[in-house]
Design an enzyme around this catalytic site. Sequence first.
Site, PDB file in Angstrom:
ATOM      1  N   GLU A  74       0.812  -1.228   0.000  1.00 35.03           N
ATOM      2  CA  GLU A  74       0.000   0.000   0.000  1.00 35.03           C
ATOM      3  C   GLU A  74       0.839   1.268   0.000  1.00 35.03           C
ATOM      4  O   GLU A  74       0.395   2.311  -0.483  1.00 35.03           O
ATOM      5  CB  GLU A  74      -0.956   0.006   1.191  1.00 35.03           C
ATOM      6  CG  GLU A  74      -2.084  -1.015   1.095  1.00 35.03           C
ATOM      7  CD  GLU A  74      -1.732  -2.359   1.707  1.00 35.03           C
ATOM      8  OE1 GLU A  74      -0.522  -2.599   1.972  1.00 35.03           O
ATOM      9  OE2 GLU A  74      -2.646  -3.179   1.915  1.00 35.03           O
ATOM     10  N   PHE A  76     -11.164  -7.345  14.014  1.00 30.82           N
ATOM     11  CA  PHE A  76     -10.105  -7.785  13.107  1.00 30.82           C
ATOM     12  C   PHE A  76      -9.819  -6.684  12.076  1.00 30.82           C
ATOM     13  O   PHE A  76     -10.734  -6.153  11.456  1.00 30.82           O
ATOM     14  CB  PHE A  76     -10.514  -9.078  12.395  1.00 30.82           C
ATOM     15  CG  PHE A  76      -9.485  -9.539  11.392  1.00 30.82           C
ATOM     16  CD1 PHE A  76      -8.223  -9.946  11.821  1.00 30.82           C
ATOM     17  CD2 PHE A  76      -9.764  -9.544  10.034  1.00 30.82           C
ATOM     18  CE1 PHE A  76      -7.261 -10.346  10.900  1.00 30.82           C
ATOM     19  CE2 PHE A  76      -8.809  -9.954   9.112  1.00 30.82           C
ATOM     20  CZ  PHE A  76      -7.552 -10.353   9.542  1.00 30.82           C
ATOM     21  N   GLN A  77      -8.553  -6.367  11.928  1.00 37.66           N
ATOM     22  CA  GLN A  77      -8.082  -5.323  11.010  1.00 37.66           C
ATOM     23  C   GLN A  77      -8.740  -3.970  11.275  1.00 37.66           C
ATOM     24  O   GLN A  77      -8.925  -3.172  10.355  1.00 37.66           O
ATOM     25  CB  GLN A  77      -8.257  -5.747   9.539  1.00 37.66           C
ATOM     26  CG  GLN A  77      -7.308  -6.889   9.164  1.00 37.66           C
ATOM     27  CD  GLN A  77      -7.238  -7.172   7.672  1.00 37.66           C
ATOM     28  OE1 GLN A  77      -8.198  -6.928   6.941  1.00 37.66           O
ATOM     29  NE2 GLN A  77      -6.108  -7.691   7.225  1.00 37.66           N
ATOM     30  N   LYS A 118     -17.442  -0.854   6.241  1.00 43.16           N
ATOM     31  CA  LYS A 118     -17.937  -1.853   5.289  1.00 43.16           C
ATOM     32  C   LYS A 118     -19.458  -1.835   5.183  1.00 43.16           C
ATOM     33  O   LYS A 118     -20.019  -1.944   4.090  1.00 43.16           O
ATOM     34  CB  LYS A 118     -17.450  -3.239   5.713  1.00 43.16           C
ATOM     35  CG  LYS A 118     -17.647  -4.314   4.655  1.00 43.16           C
ATOM     36  CD  LYS A 118     -16.958  -5.610   5.062  1.00 43.16           C
ATOM     37  CE  LYS A 118     -17.036  -6.637   3.936  1.00 43.16           C
ATOM     38  NZ  LYS A 118     -16.327  -7.876   4.305  1.00 43.16           N
ATOM     39  N   MET A 160      24.274   9.071   2.261  1.00 42.06           N
ATOM     40  CA  MET A 160      24.210  10.358   2.939  1.00 42.06           C
ATOM     41  C   MET A 160      24.557  10.194   4.419  1.00 42.06           C
ATOM     42  O   MET A 160      25.245  11.027   5.003  1.00 42.06           O
ATOM     43  CB  MET A 160      22.827  10.990   2.771  1.00 42.06           C
ATOM     44  CG  MET A 160      22.739  12.410   3.292  1.00 42.06           C
ATOM     45  SD  MET A 160      23.911  13.527   2.494  1.00 42.06           S
ATOM     46  CE  MET A 160      22.904  14.197   1.158  1.00 42.06           C
TER      47      MET A 160
END
Lengths: 578, 198
Positions: free
Chosen positions: A49, A111-112, A161, A482
Amino acid sequence: MQLTGAQALIKSLEQERVEVVFGLPGGAILPVYDPIIDSSIRHVLVRHEQGAGHMAEGYAIVTGRPGVAMVTSGPGATNIVTPLSNAFMDSTPLVVVSGQVATRSIGTDAFQECDITGVTIGITKHNWLVKDPADIPRTVAAAFHVATTGRPGPVLIDLPKDVANATMEWYWPESVEDLDLPGYNPVMGADPSLIEKAVELIDSAKRPVIYAGGGILKARACEALLALAERTQIPVVTTLMARGAFPDSHPLCLGMPGMHGNYTAVTAMQRSDLLIALGSRFDDRVTGKIDAFAPEARVVHVDIDAAELGKVRKPDVGVVGDCRVVIEEMLSCIDANAPKRSGAPVDLGPWWDELHGYQKRFPLYYDRDTTGPIKPEMVVESLRDLSPRDTVVVSGVGQHQMWASQYWTFDHPYTWVNSGGAGTMGFAVPAAVGAKVGRPDRTVWAIDGDGCFQMTAQELVTATAEGIPIKVAILNNAYLGMVRQWQEMFYEERYSEVYLSPDLPDYVKWAEAMGCVGLRAETQDEVIPVIEKANSIDDRPVVVDFRTDAFEKVYPMVPAGVSNDAIVVHPDQEGATR
Amino acid sequence: MSAESIETSLSSDSGRRPGSRRTGRYHILSVLVENKAGVLARVAGLFSRRGFNIASLAVAPTDDDERFSRITIVVDVESAPLEQVVRQLDKLINVVSISELAPSEAIERELLLATVSVGPEERSQVIQLIGVFGGEVVGVGSDQLSVTLSGRPEKIDDFEDLLKGYEVVGLQRTGRVALEKLGYRPARSLRALEGESR
């Protein structure tokens, strides 16, 4: 017309003329992925993502249109936190849609589940948790309005949802008044008396500098800036975020200021008696030690974000407004004042003589010895010389980013895509994919470091699968370069956890495994042929592993926290008179 | 002893208090916000991430329009210039308007609740004290007393100081709320009369 929330969301994106969504499905966002099948919107399936977010950023930066990304709840949403933060720092318009657990489960550690609106409050311009499907069209329209107007920035819409599954009666808000944003009124034009005051300072300055920032690009103000500079003959510095906003080849252009800016740009600001800051924000990487920054300069500061005026440096004239509108008003004012002015205009000749002296004594410099290992600067110069003039250059963060900004010649706006404020390693590969989606007609070269490349290289799988032929030049010095440079200069060469190895992974094999062409250059004479080969391939992504000199450092350099007067030049230039 | 003279005698102390208007360090912002979920988190989060200090904060719906709430914030301007605080606040999409209430132009009120442990003698002292300040006794137990007092924050400061002579079991202040004075005219002569509305 009755639609599900999910259908309404996709239809709303279509109403906003979204061409492409970068995303990855999952449980909570499942309902929204179903109507995507029937939509005209292209979906680019990413492998992580974070890639979706950076792709949306790359797309937005080159096109000027908001980038759109879609992720599921929980880890899907937290994986896009870094791109949101990155876009927030660089004022890039993004609209991120995240799935959320059903409303009745919110707050139960389902969940999630993750409170992503809570997590992203501080790194979005605004965010919304939609609890009623009837709010979806209005929220989407408001999200695009907020993301793209005023000071642009990322926004997030969190969609539970059950809201996506519920039905609503379709509508589309007709006007901004319908968006229910009573507290949001971005300004465009400025107070004429302030324009007058700004022009008075400009007219009387002896050592003026235009300090052009990323706001020039956001405001589509490049032509106005060119007109202002040419009309006044005032030198222009372009910050890291403004590379390409004013042509590097133009005689009035001094190039990039800041920690790794060139000597002339840095010193011009230090010596200036008037800084005309246009869409720039006095970032610490530009100012160095703030108390010692441009000590004799008065400041005209133009920004669409009122909070930037006086945040770091108190302006003598602070103008809140859109850069393009304000610059055009300044130009009209300059023209109107010219006949009324008593006496001759200020002669900028002595100022230009001084600046030309710096340019002559302290040009950008690296050791062009042809016998040693490949110099990274030489790779950038060769890429520049062998690629089309309007090539889009994308970079990650670190030494390679500075060399790309220094040694490329940016003559076109919207051809430089990088992570400025946030300094997000791993930005280049996914941002290049997004840029290529937005500008399929252009050559897109990602100039990346080996450290950065390993963070997000998996998005080359996305590029291959989706037919997005970007090119990646890895300046492989086998180090987190760097950090290594700082350890060499400021930590007595005590190298701590910066060695990466040039061969692990094998970048050519890795590229091939991801469906790309993998190439390698190990010696200086291999550089040009390998670039020519890479430029000749247009049906697949190409990755070139350039084995570069691990000891090369970025010069000039203003060490962190010291005055810009203490700029460190390349050792070979130390003898020159300052 | 009148409440007025108690205030005068304690005024040098209370200047240090976060709620006090006797130093220039604290400014009152009256912030009209959309009455939406998470608005307080947005405002509080802004203060914490930008390093602005809040001395007190009070939130309640406005009674004229259910779409809006008013947040009264006392800001410590030593942590950041007031202008920067206001401009950053104004960027929050849910913030509709912000006004700074100069103390001379505002009516300010705050409420205090306190419970003190008192013996029989002290009980009458505290009851007398709350009476002098114009507060109320709201609960009496065998060895404890609860009182409430509302008024200008400075008055609350002074009362709180006096209570410290007793064993305070619990004390809670609301933080101030403020509105512009009715018919306020920013004339010098009126400023000289500041405090007459006490």
